[in-house]
Structures are given as structure tokens and as C-alpha cells.
Design a protein around this motif. Structure first.
Motif, PDB file in Angstrom:
ATOM      1  N   TYR A 317       0.423  14.198  10.853  1.00 23.24           N
ATOM      2  CA  TYR A 317      -0.755  14.608  10.076  1.00 23.24           C
ATOM      3  C   TYR A 317      -1.763  13.467   9.984  1.00 23.24           C
ATOM      4  O   TYR A 317      -2.981  13.692  10.022  1.00 23.24           O
ATOM      5  CB  TYR A 317      -0.331  15.046   8.667  1.00 23.24           C
ATOM      6  N   LEU A 318      -1.272  12.267   9.867  1.00 26.25           N
ATOM      7  CA  LEU A 318      -2.150  11.102   9.794  1.00 26.25           C
ATOM      8  C   LEU A 318      -2.940  10.939  11.093  1.00 26.25           C
ATOM      9  O   LEU A 318      -4.143  10.641  11.078  1.00 26.25           O
ATOM     10  CB  LEU A 318      -1.322   9.839   9.506  1.00 26.25           C
ATOM     11  N   GLU A 319      -2.251  11.138  12.222  1.00 25.62           N
ATOM     12  CA  GLU A 319      -2.939  11.057  13.522  1.00 25.62           C
ATOM     13  C   GLU A 319      -3.994  12.157  13.670  1.00 25.62           C
ATOM     14  O   GLU A 319      -4.973  11.989  14.403  1.00 25.62           O
ATOM     15  CB  GLU A 319      -1.917  11.158  14.666  1.00 25.62           C
ATOM     16  N   LEU A 320      -3.773  13.271  12.961  1.00 25.54           N
ATOM     17  CA  LEU A 320      -4.747  14.370  12.986  1.00 25.54           C
ATOM     18  C   LEU A 320      -5.812  14.215  11.894  1.00 25.54           C
ATOM     19  O   LEU A 320      -6.629  15.097  11.683  1.00 25.54           O
ATOM     20  CB  LEU A 320      -4.017  15.707  12.802  1.00 25.54           C
ATOM     21  N   ASN A 321      -5.771  13.067  11.185  1.00 22.76           N
ATOM     22  CA  ASN A 321      -6.709  12.765  10.090  1.00 22.76           C
ATOM     23  C   ASN A 321      -6.632  13.781   8.950  1.00 22.76           C
ATOM     24  O   ASN A 321      -7.616  14.009   8.236  1.00 22.76           O
ATOM     25  CB  ASN A 321      -8.154  12.683  10.610  1.00 22.76           C
ATOM     26  N   ASP A 322      -5.475  14.389   8.791  1.00 24.31           N
ATOM     27  CA  ASP A 322      -5.237  15.314   7.687  1.00 24.31           C
ATOM     28  C   ASP A 322      -4.570  14.517   6.558  1.00 24.31           C
ATOM     29  O   ASP A 322      -3.342  14.522   6.406  1.00 24.31           O
ATOM     30  CB  ASP A 322      -4.346  16.473   8.147  1.00 24.31           C
ATOM     31  N   PHE A 323      -5.375  13.830   5.755  1.00 24.86           N
ATOM     32  CA  PHE A 323      -4.852  12.909   4.749  1.00 24.86           C
ATOM     33  C   PHE A 323      -4.109  13.635   3.626  1.00 24.86           C
ATOM     34  O   PHE A 323      -3.165  13.090   3.047  1.00 24.86           O
ATOM     35  CB  PHE A 323      -5.975  12.057   4.165  1.00 24.86           C
ATOM     36  N   SER A 324      -4.526  14.829   3.319  1.00 23.45           N
ATOM     37  CA  SER A 324      -3.901  15.569   2.233  1.00 23.45           C
ATOM     38  C   SER A 324      -2.446  15.895   2.553  1.00 23.45           C
ATOM     39  O   SER A 324      -1.536  15.596   1.776  1.00 23.45           O
ATOM     40  CB  SER A 324      -4.690  16.857   1.956  1.00 23.45           C
ATOM     41  N   ASN A 325      -2.214  16.525   3.725  1.00 18.21           N
ATOM     42  CA  ASN A 325      -0.841  16.851   4.123  1.00 18.21           C
ATOM     43  C   ASN A 325      -0.024  15.588   4.395  1.00 18.21           C
ATOM     44  O   ASN A 325       1.177  15.541   4.105  1.00 18.21           O
ATOM     45  CB  ASN A 325      -0.841  17.749   5.362  1.00 18.21           C
ATOM     46  N   ALA A 326      -0.672  14.560   4.970  1.00 21.13           N
ATOM     47  CA  ALA A 326       0.023  13.293   5.217  1.00 21.13           C
ATOM     48  C   ALA A 326       0.540  12.709   3.907  1.00 21.13           C
ATOM     49  O   ALA A 326       1.686  12.246   3.812  1.00 21.13           O
ATOM     50  CB  ALA A 326      -0.908  12.308   5.912  1.00 21.13           C
ATOM     51  N   SER A 327      -0.287  12.775   2.871  1.00 22.26           N
ATOM     52  CA  SER A 327       0.098  12.259   1.555  1.00 22.26           C
ATOM     53  C   SER A 327       1.272  13.049   0.974  1.00 22.26           C
ATOM     54  O   SER A 327       2.232  12.463   0.445  1.00 22.26           O
ATOM     55  CB  SER A 327      -1.098  12.320   0.604  1.00 22.26           C
ATOM     56  N   GLY A 365       1.172   2.130   4.747  1.00 18.61           N
ATOM     57  CA  GLY A 365       0.135   1.115   4.957  1.00 18.61           C
ATOM     58  C   GLY A 365      -0.942   1.610   5.895  1.00 18.61           C
ATOM     59  O   GLY A 365      -2.145   1.413   5.643  1.00 18.61           O
ATOM     60  N   GLU A 366      -0.541   2.288   6.956  1.00 13.40           N
ATOM     61  CA  GLU A 366      -1.506   2.835   7.917  1.00 13.40           C
ATOM     62  C   GLU A 366      -2.343   3.933   7.254  1.00 13.40           C
ATOM     63  O   GLU A 366      -3.547   4.065   7.527  1.00 13.40           O
ATOM     64  CB  GLU A 366      -0.758   3.402   9.128  1.00 13.40           C
ATOM     65  N   PHE A 367      -1.713   4.706   6.366  1.00 16.66           N
ATOM     66  CA  PHE A 367      -2.399   5.758   5.619  1.00 16.66           C
ATOM     67  C   PHE A 367      -3.565   5.153   4.821  1.00 16.66           C
ATOM     68  O   PHE A 367      -4.699   5.635   4.866  1.00 16.66           O
ATOM     69  CB  PHE A 367      -1.384   6.443   4.699  1.00 16.66           C
ATOM     70  N   TYR A 368      -3.296   4.080   4.101  1.00 11.10           N
ATOM     71  CA  TYR A 368      -4.344   3.434   3.307  1.00 11.10           C
ATOM     72  C   TYR A 368      -5.365   2.713   4.185  1.00 11.10           C
ATOM     73  O   TYR A 368      -6.556   2.673   3.864  1.00 11.10           O
ATOM     74  CB  TYR A 368      -3.718   2.451   2.315  1.00 11.10           C
ATOM     75  N   LYS A 369      -4.893   2.153   5.293  1.00 14.17           N
ATOM     76  CA  LYS A 369      -5.819   1.438   6.195  1.00 14.17           C
ATOM     77  C   LYS A 369      -6.880   2.380   6.742  1.00 14.17           C
ATOM     78  O   LYS A 369      -8.072   2.045   6.802  1.00 14.17           O
ATOM     79  CB  LYS A 369      -5.042   0.816   7.364  1.00 14.17           C
ATOM     80  N   ARG A 370      -6.457   3.568   7.143  1.00 17.23           N
ATOM     81  CA  ARG A 370      -7.421   4.511   7.724  1.00 17.23           C
ATOM     82  C   ARG A 370      -8.401   5.014   6.676  1.00 17.23           C
ATOM     83  O   ARG A 370      -9.572   5.235   6.978  1.00 17.23           O
ATOM     84  CB  ARG A 370      -6.671   5.671   8.367  1.00 17.23           C
ATOM     85  N   GLN A 371      -7.915   5.167   5.453  1.00 23.59           N
ATOM     86  CA  GLN A 371      -8.832   5.553   4.387  1.00 23.59           C
ATOM     87  C   GLN A 371      -9.798   4.415   4.073  1.00 23.59           C
ATOM     88  O   GLN A 371     -10.977   4.645   3.802  1.00 23.59           O
ATOM     89  CB  GLN A 371      -8.037   5.925   3.132  1.00 23.59           C
ATOM     90  N   ARG A 381      -7.876  -1.809  -0.181  1.00 23.45           N
ATOM     91  CA  ARG A 381      -7.444  -3.057   0.462  1.00 23.45           C
ATOM     92  C   ARG A 381      -6.301  -3.695  -0.336  1.00 23.45           C
ATOM     93  O   ARG A 381      -5.334  -4.196   0.223  1.00 23.45           O
ATOM     94  CB  ARG A 381      -8.626  -4.012   0.594  1.00 23.45           C
ATOM     95  N   GLU A 382      -6.414  -3.658  -1.658  1.00 26.48           N
ATOM     96  CA  GLU A 382      -5.361  -4.212  -2.508  1.00 26.48           C
ATOM     97  C   GLU A 382      -4.069  -3.400  -2.380  1.00 26.48           C
ATOM     98  O   GLU A 382      -2.965  -3.956  -2.425  1.00 26.48           O
ATOM     99  CB  GLU A 382      -5.832  -4.241  -3.965  1.00 26.48           C
ATOM    100  N   LYS A 383      -4.214  -2.081  -2.215  1.00 25.39           N
ATOM    101  CA  LYS A 383      -3.032  -1.236  -2.031  1.00 25.39           C
ATOM    102  C   LYS A 383      -2.331  -1.551  -0.710  1.00 25.39           C
ATOM    103  O   LYS A 383      -1.097  -1.571  -0.629  1.00 25.39           O
ATOM    104  CB  LYS A 383      -3.422   0.246  -2.069  1.00 25.39           C
ATOM    105  N   ILE A 384      -3.131  -1.796   0.326  1.00 20.76           N
ATOM    106  CA  ILE A 384      -2.557  -2.162   1.626  1.00 20.76           C
ATOM    107  C   ILE A 384      -1.700  -3.417   1.489  1.00 20.76           C
ATOM    108  O   ILE A 384      -0.580  -3.494   1.994  1.00 20.76           O
ATOM    109  CB  ILE A 384      -3.678  -2.379   2.674  1.00 20.76           C
ATOM    110  N   ILE A 385      -2.225  -4.412   0.788  1.00 20.89           N
ATOM    111  CA  ILE A 385      -1.481  -5.662   0.576  1.00 20.89           C
ATOM    112  C   ILE A 385      -0.188  -5.391  -0.196  1.00 20.89           C
ATOM    113  O   ILE A 385       0.880  -5.906   0.154  1.00 20.89           O
ATOM    114  CB  ILE A 385      -2.364  -6.697  -0.146  1.00 20.89           C
ATOM    115  N   LYS A 386      -0.272  -4.552  -1.236  1.00 17.28           N
ATOM    116  CA  LYS A 386       0.917  -4.236  -2.026  1.00 17.28           C
ATOM    117  C   LYS A 386       1.986  -3.571  -1.171  1.00 17.28           C
ATOM    118  O   LYS A 386       3.176  -3.880  -1.279  1.00 17.28           O
ATOM    119  CB  LYS A 386       0.553  -3.317  -3.194  1.00 17.28           C
ATOM    120  N   VAL A 387       1.574  -2.657  -0.328  1.00 16.80           N
ATOM    121  CA  VAL A 387       2.530  -1.925   0.522  1.00 16.80           C
ATOM    122  C   VAL A 387       3.244  -2.885   1.467  1.00 16.80           C
ATOM    123  O   VAL A 387       4.480  -2.894   1.569  1.00 16.80           O
ATOM    124  CB  VAL A 387       1.815  -0.816   1.327  1.00 16.80           C
TER     125      VAL A 387
END
Length: 911
Positions: A317-327, A365-371, A381-387
Motif C-alpha cells: 500500500y505504501l508503494e501505491l501511495n495509499d497512506f491510509s491503508n498502509a497505516s 520509518g519509510e511511511f513517515y519519510k514519504r509523508q 522528521r522527529e518521528k522518523i528519528i524516533k522510529v
């Protein structure tokens, strides 16, 4: 009859042949028919005593093997089974030493040593077994011989001797074909060998052979499964995805047609298909096949598998840019590991720590990076670091306490740390704050400590610690940690002021406990909790006036940290193909005296990686990483002109460190006289593995003329002598051979004297064994061939002799990056120790020895870095001999003399 036989045996009576046979029949029946392995073992052990008392040594040997087989079938500890066979070695004499029974005994020892991962000992006995089998002309019924050949091949794979493995396995396959034996066992190891070595053409040729294809198709399912997984992986690695899909379909059909479907769920095979579809970028197909094979029953039976299935769906889903289902699917996946799955504030409370957790964190991490790329949001960015910081903590946890890290690939490792440091670097460029810099540097330095934690775990130090630590301490530790964990869970469910106060109280009590534990049991503390000081604290304590430079090498970038007083630099450099090529060529050229092209590459590396960061006004403490570790920094070239330029050693003071946080701080009392322990096992003796080192005699004699020494040479320089005498020595010098295993650094070895009767394990110390030593040494020097650098393997960090010796208690080490010629090595070592004797700091003494070599060498060819640049010092630099003590003695003596003189003069005047 059985009672009569045993009664006679243990009353010392002579037993008839039929009594022995009857007892053996009983044991045979218990083993083969009744499957009562424990009782069979007992009878075989009694048979051994009977045969021993009657001098029937061949029979005693054979029943020792039968007792061993009963023990392994009974699932007894392997060491217990091994000891049965080792006890039988006493029955070997001149009459039976070349018998089939002895060959069988050796084959059993070879197999059991393989199963306890002592592959060289295994190889030792398997080779002895093969020699006897060949001498007695093995017959078609010798299944033992076939097993020996297969296990010999397996050992060579485990020891990364791939060519020897190929020869051994082909011999086993040919033997099986001649005598029509089951070939599936050898086949799975052959495909494994091709897969591990990425010899895809060899694998394809092997599979095209009709006979081999028939054997694979008729192999038992579990062997078929292993072989097909190797084939599928090989095709995916090559990008032959349609071929991979074809083999995946054949594997699924075989599983579905078998009676073992309970072991391989439909979801499991669906995940195999989905992985290939993801490689093809057909993510909708991947999602569909995973959803089609998901049901509540298998989700309940195999929650870990369901969790990974959810993660794969989230990835697609992330590769398809479907952030809702990915989440949504990420949340479902995390529920397996965490009571409080990922939320807005990213609080993790993991109840299950497995290697899949790292994959989940990487996807999150990739989920937050793309967002973040879309929104350029600071909070993201802070969430990426936390992950990724959470992933880093998980890596440390795996390395210290589980075997999960063996599944972590180098790609996973670099992906996690590369993304984490990249996020820090972006933050640094926005803020330039000291906190960001040191947080990033701390993570970078701790990534090196993953190695040490992993190595400590591999040597099973937990058991060692438990034998040496008071039970009350361990019980108190368990009690406090359990209470704190329970209180944290209560706060997560329902935060209350009272609970928080109790938690703070327990945490304060636990900190007091840990402080005491660190002071009294420093090794256990490091193993269990790691280094609690931050890098900044360590720098302020040990390197306040030094220039710190630390590197992290990612897939396509190199991160560089520089800390010198108030100057902080955090750079991100491209790891280009041309830089990689120059590094490889430079390492190759300086490690070979036949090539003089090192200056061009050395100058390029210096300009790109070191020029900006090195300083002349202070000592440079350098922490290298990955491919940079084999670079002898002092041998880099500083000028565009090959004739007027110079080596870095002429301009800079450089000291290497494996990790800032790893450095020892324990105090060792100085004196003006030091006891040294010197080992030189190969002065006059050598063997097929290690040749003579005649110059080492001159070397050790010179060192002993400077320092009070205990010297062991040739047959006196044994492993047992070394381990029994090393603990109290202040200086330890080894003029010997050593071997770095670049694939499995923990199997690297330092060699000692050996004879034909020695087991391999009695002739060397492995890296694992070095960790178990207890040292109190100022300095350990490995003046040997092939010491030095380990390898970044599966994200575990640097693995080297220096790490192990430092942990064992050495304040500093000297080792070599490549095989240094015997005569040149001795010349530099003698000069080094002379400078130490004069009271120079260790790093200055080694630098002086190298410069002295360069300045006194008339032959320009011998000024090549190959001859002098290989030796590197790591750790503490304080002098071995404190000449200030001599000065104080002189002053004290002068003062006392003056006082006595004044008293005498006064008395003389009175007279």
C-alpha cells in the motif's frame, strides 16, 4: 539371562561370549524396536564395561558408538554424547587403530563436533576416519563413509572454505551414485553452497542435469523445500522473476499435495508469491494474494506469520501511495509486538522482540519519510528519528540477549543507520545544535558496540557471569527490573500520581544498584546494560584536548563527525564508485610490496576523506568503519608530487579507536619496572599451516633485555601455558601466527605450539576465547601474521582481536592490518619497545619506531608502506614506564641527603 550377565560382570566373573551377545541383543531391541533410547544407552554403557574388563577393545569401541547414538536419539545434551565417544579413545591401541570400529568412532566424533559448531575439531576427526576407511577399502554398506563425506563438506561451508566444500560434496555425491545411497542430504548442501557463493551459473548447470533434477523431485518434502528456497532466492537475486515465480508455483503444488500442510500454511506460500510480486512492482497482486489467504483460524495459530503478512500488505500500500491503508495494516502488524502499538507520540512498549520488528520499524520509518517529503514537516522528521532510534535500541537488544541478529543482513543494518543519520543530518543543517550533533555521534559510536554485544553473546558469558556473581545480586536485579516493568505497564494503562511516584522511587533504587554493580562487576554490567556514559561524557573525560573524528559508511554515503573543543562538524559525503575503487586499490597496493602505485590512491583518499578533519596541533583520535578500517591512515600521501610529498605519519599524530564508548578507564598502577610475558611458538618449529618465524627469537630476546620477562619458545609456548599465565602480566607480547576469518570474525585465531596429537582447539585461541580472558595489561601486542581487522558482517559492526582484548582488560593493543614480513616486523617491534622503555607514550613510541625505520632504510623499495604501516595502536596511550617516578626518587633522595647532611653538620659544629 540379562540379570545373570550383569551380576557376573560386576562380581568380576568371566562372562561367556553368548552373555555379551545376549546383552547386546537386549540393547539393540530397546533402541531399534522399542525406541527406548534411555534404557538402550544404559545397557550399552554396561556392555562397554564388560568388554573393557575382558580386553575386547574393538567391541568396547563399537558399543561406545551405539551408546552415543542412543544418547543423541534420547535428546541428551550433546556434550554428554560427545564425552561417551571421547572416553572410548582410551580403547584405541596398535592392534585396532586402523579398524572399521575406530573409523566409526572418529566419524561419530566428527558429527557431534559439527553439531556443537566446532567445525575444525569435526574436520580433524572426519579426516582421520576417511584415512582409515580408504585404507580398508570401504564396501557398499559403509553408510558411515558417505555421512563422513557429507559432513566434511558441511564443515567446509561453515568454515567458508567454499572450494574445498565443493570438492567434498561432489565426492559424496559420486559415492552415493556408485552405491545407490540416498542423495537428497548431499543435494541440499550443494544447492546451499551455490546459493551462498552466488554461483548462479554453477547452480543452473547443476539443476539442468537430468539425474539431479530427478533426485530433487523425489526428495523428502523438507529437503525439497530447502532446495527450492535456495533456487527461488537465486533467481530473485538475479532479477529472473518469472523463473522465481515458476519455482514458487512448483513448491506450492508440492506442499499442497503433501500431508505436511500444517507446517506450511496457505498464507506462508502466499507470502512467497507476494514477495516475488513486490519485486515485480505488481503490488495489487501482492495485496490480493495475501488477503485471499488470510483467515481468523491461522491468524490465531500463527500470529507472528499473520503479523508479517500485515506488514507486507502495508509495504505494498505504501508503494501505491495509499497512506491510509498502509497505516491501518502497520497498526495491525505492530499489535503482535507491542501492547501500545505505534501512535501519535510513538510510545513503544514491546512485549515481543523478534527480528521482524526491525522490518516493521523500517517500513514505519519509510511511511513517515514519504509523508515528510510531501509535507516537509518538522514533526514528521522527529518521528522518523524516533522510529529509527527504536530500531537501533532493538539491534542492541538482539545483539546482547538473543540469536535474532543472525538473520539481520548488512543491507538491513545500513538501511536503519543510514536513514537515522540522514534524518539527524537534516536536523543538524537546520539547527546546528550541540544536542543534535552528540545524539547522532552517540548513535554512530553505539553502532560499533553492536559487534561487542553480539560477540559476548556468542561466547555464552551469561553462564560464566552467573558462576562468579553472588546469587543475591542476580535475584535483586531480577526483582527490581520486574517491578519497574510492571509499574510502566500500569502507567500506560492508567496513569496516576501515586504509581508514578512509586516508579520514580524504584528507578532511583535501581540506579544505585547499577552504580554499585558497574563498580564491582564491570564486565557483567557492560554485557547486560552497555555503556551508560554518553560519547560527550567520554570525550570530556578522556579526550578533552584531542581531535575526535568518527565515520559511518552507508550504502551510498559516508557520514563524518569531528569534535575538537568547541568546533563541531557533521558532514555527509558521497560514497562514489571512484572513491570505492581508490580505497580498494590503495588497500591492495599498500598490502603488497610488489606494487608502487599507492601514492595516487592515497592522495585521493586523503583529499576526499581526511584533509578537512585532521589537525596538526593535537592528537587525532579516529574511529573508522566498514571498508575504511583496512586503510593505514598514516600511509596516505599528502602531495600531488610523488617525489616531494610525504606520508601522513610525518605531519599528523594519529591514534585509532574501535569505539569511543568502548575505551577502558580502569586504572593500572605504574611502576618503573614492568613484568612482561612473551610467547614465540614458531622460532624453530613450524607445521603445514604455520611456518617458522626465526626472526622472532631476536625480537623476544631484545624485549626481554629491556623488561623483566617470562619467555616461552616453541613447544613451551602452548595455549594452556598462555591462558594460565596471562592474567597478572602488565605487558604481553605474542610473536606468532594468527588468522582473521573475514566471514565469521568470532572464529579468528591466534596460534600456539602444536603437535600431531593436539586437537585443533588446543592449538589456537579464538576471538570468543579471548573475551573470556581476564587481563590486567597495559599493552597486548600481536606481532604476528594476519592479525587486525574483522569485517562488517550482517550489521554486527567491527569484530577484531582488539575488541576482545580490550573487553578482557587490556588498556591498549598493537596489531597488524596485513601479513608483515618476519624480519621487518621484528625490526619495528624492537624499536617500539626501546621507545617504550625510554618512557614515551605508546602512540609516540610506535610512531617513532615507524619513522626510525623509514629514516634508516637505505633501500627505497623497503620504504614501501607494506613493510612499516601495518602496525596500528588502539586504546590508551599512557607510557609503560613512568620516568617521573625516577625523577621523584632522585628528588626525594636529594632532599633526604640534604637533611642528613644538615643534621651531621649541626652535630659537627656542637663538637
Amino acid at each position: 539371562m540379562l540379570i545373570v550377565v550383569l551380576s557376573n560382570a560386576f562380581n568380576g566373573s568371566v562372562c561367556a561370549q553368548e552373555d555379551y551377545e545376549e546383552l547386546n541383543k537386549q540393547a539393540y531391541n530397546l533402541y531399534h524396536n522399542e525406541k527406548n533410547y534411555a534404557e538402550a544407552k544404559k545397557l550399552y554403557l554396561k556392555c562397554i564395561e564388560l568388554y573393557k574388563s575382558e580386553g575386547k577393545l574393538k567391541d568396547a569401541i563399537l558399543d561406545s558408538y551405539n551408546a552415543y547414538r542412543s544418547s543423541t536419539a534420547n535428546m541428551d545434551p550433546l556434550d554428554e554424547a560427545k564425552n561417551i565417544l571421547l572416553d572410548a579413545l582410551q580403547f584405541i591401541d596398535d592392534d585396532n587403530k586402523n579398524s572399521r570400529e575406530v573409523a566409526t568412532l572418529y566419524s561419530g566424533l566428527g558429527v557431534v563436533y559439527n553439531r556443537i559448531y566446532q567445525y575444525e575439531n569435526s574436520q580433524y576427526y572426519l579426516n582421520k576416519s576417511i584415512q582409515i576407511f580408504k585404507a580398508i577399502e570401504v564396501c557398499p554398506f559403509e553408510r558411515f563413509y558417505y555421512d563422513v563425506l557429507v559432513y566434511r563438506g558441511i564443515n567446509q561451508i561453515e568454515l567458508y572454505n567454499y572450494e574445498e566444500a565443493k570438492v567434498a560434496l561432489k565426492e559424496a555425491l559420486n559415492f552415493a551414485q556408485i552405491y545407490d545411497l540416498d542423495k537428497s542430504h548431499v543435494m541440499t548442501n550443494i544447492t546451499r553452497l551455490y546459493s551462498e557463493t552466488k554461483d548462479y551459473s554453477g547452480l543452473n548447470m547443476f539443476l539442468k542435469d537430468h539425474n539431479n533434477a530427478v533426485i530433487i523431485e523425489n526428495a523428502p518434502l523438507f529437503i525439497y523445500f530447502d532446495i527450492y528456497n535456495d533456487i527461488i532466492k537465486a533467481n530473485r537475486d538475479q532479477g529472473k522473476l518469472q523463473e522465481a515465480l515458476k519455482y514458487q508455483k512448483q513448491l506450492a503444488q508440492r506442499i499442497n499435495a503433501s500431508s505436511y500442510k500444517i507446517h506450511f500454511s496457505e498464507r506462508y506460500t502466499a507470502m512467497g508469491f507476494a514477495a516475488i510480486y513486490q519485486d515485480m512492482d505488481e503490488h495489487k497482486k501482492a495485496i490480493n494474494i495475501l488477503k485471499q489467504n488470510d483467515d481468523a483460524e491461522t491468524r490465531k495459530l500463527k500470529p507472528s506469520e499473520a503479523s508479517m503478512c500485515d506488514l507486507m500488505i502495508a509495504e505494498s500500500y505504501l508503494e501505491l501511495n495509499d497512506f491510509s491503508n498502509a497505516s491501518d495494516y502497520l497498526k495491525k502488524s505492530f499489535r503482535f509486538n507491542s501492547d501500545t502499538f505505534y501512535s501519535q507520540d510513538l510510545k513503544f512498549n514491546f512485549k515481543k522482540m523478534d527480528v521482524n520488528l526491525l522490518e516493521k520499524l523500517a517500513v514505519l520509518g519509510e511511511f513517515y519519510k514519504r509523508q515528510q517529503v510531501k509535507a516537509n514537516n518538522q514533526k514528521l522528521r522527529e518521528k522518523i528519528i524516533k522510529v529509527y532510534k527504536t530500531a537501533h535500541k532493538a539491534l542492541l537488544e538482539f545483539s546482547r540477549s538473543s540469536d535474532e541478529d543472525r538473520f539481520i543482513t548488512e543491507t538491513n543494518y545500513k538501511y536503519i543507520y543510514g536513514n537515522l543519520l540522514d534524518s539527524y543530518w537534516e536536523q543538524w543543517n537546520l539547527t546546528k545544535t550541540e544536542a543534535i550533533f552528540y545524539d547522532a555521534l552517540n548513535i554512530t559510536d553505539e553502532s560499533k558496540l553492536v559487534a561487542i554485544a553480539s560477540e559476548l553473546k556468542s561466547v555464552r558469558l551469561d553462564q560464566l557471569f552467573k558462576e562468579n556473581i553472588d546469587v543475591e545480586i542476580l535475584e535483586k536485579e531480577i526483582k527490581l527490573t520486574a517491578e519497574i516493568d510492571s509499574l510502566k505497564r500500569l502507567i500506560d494503562l492508567s496513569d496516576s500520581k501515586k504509581t508514578s511516584e512509586i516508579l520514580k522511587s524504584r528507578q532511583k533504587e535501581f540506579q544505585v544498584f547499577k552504580d554499585k554493580l558497574e563498580a564491582e562487576q564491570p564486565k557483567y554490567f557492560l554485557h547486560k546494560y552497555g555503556e551508560e556514559f554518553s560519547v560527550k561524557d567520554k570525550i570530556n573525560k578522556l579526550h578533552k584536548n584531542h581531535n575526535i573524528i568518527e565515520y559511518f559508511v552507508g550504502d551510498s554515503t559516508i557520514f563524518v563527525f569531528k569534535a575538537y573543543k568547541d568546533q563541531l562538524i557533521f558532514d555527509k559525503l558521497p560514497l562514489s564508485k571512484i572513491l570505492k575503487k581508490n580505497i580498494s586499490k590503495f588497500i591492495l597496493n599498500v598490502g603488497s610490496y610488489t606494487n608502487d602505485n599507492y601514492k595516487t590512491e592515497g592522495r585521493f583518499i586523503y583529499e576526499k576523506l581526511f584533509k578537512k578533519y585532521l589537525i596538526t596541533e593535537s592528537k587525532n583520535i579516529i574511529v573508522l568503519d566498514d571498508l575504511l578500517q583496512k586503510i593505514p591512515v598514516e600511509a596516505l600521501w599528502t602531495s600531488n608530487d610523488d617525489t616531494s610529498g610525504q606520508f601522513l605519519i610525518n605531519t599528523f599524530d594519529i591514534l585509532r579507536s574501535n569505539s569511543i564508548k568502548q575505551e577502558n578507564e580502569h586504572l593500572i598502577k605504574h611502576s618503573n619496572k614492568q613484568q612482561s610475558l612473551i610467547f614465540a611458538p614458531f622460532v624453530n618449529s613450524g607445521n603445514s599451516i604455520n611456518g617458522k618465524l626465526p626472526s622472532s627469537l631476536k625480537e623476544v630476546e631484545y624485549i626481554s633485555s629491556l623488561f623483566k620477562s617470562v619467555i616461552y619458545i616453541d613447544d613451551e609456548a602452548s595455549k594452556s601455558k598462555f591462558t594460565s599465565t596471562i592474567s597478572k602480566q602488565k605487558l604481553v607480547h605474542l610473536a606468532t601466527h594468527s588468522e582473521v576469518n573475514s566471514e565469521v570474525p568470532s572464529h579468528s585465531k591466534i596460534y600456539f605450539y602444536s603437535s600431531e596429537n593436539n586437537l585443533p582447539e588446543d592449538t589456537y585461541l579464538t576471538l570468543e576465547e579471548l573475551y573470556k580472558l581476564s587481563l590486567n595489561a597495559h599493552l597486548v601486542t600481536l606481532s604476528s601474521c594476519e592479525t587486525g581487522i574483522g569485517k562488517e558482517l550482517k550489521g554486527r559492526g567491527v569484530m577484531s582481536f582488539s575488541n576482545a582484548l580490550t573487553f578482557a582488560g587490556a588498556k591498549s593493543t598493537v596489531m597488524s592490518l596485513w601479513k608483515v614480513p618476519d624480519e621487518n616486523s621484528s625490526r619495528i617491534m624492537m624499536s617500539f619497545y626501546e621507545s617504550l622503555y625510554q618512557g614515551l607514550d605508546k602512540d609516540k613510541a610506535l610512531k617513532a619506531a615507524k619513522l626510525n625505520y623509514l629514516n634508516t632504510t637505505e633501500d627505497n623499495d623497503l620504504a614501501h608502506p607494506y613493510y612499516w604501516a601495518g602496525f596500528v595502536l588502539s586504546g590508551d596511550t599512557e607510557p609503560i614506564i613512568n620516568n617521573s617516578l625516577n625523577y621523584l626518587w632522585y628528588v626525594t633522595f636529594a632532599v633526604l641527603f640534604a637533611i642528613i647532611l644538615m643534621i651531621l653538620l649541626k652535630r659537627f659544629k656542637k663538637l
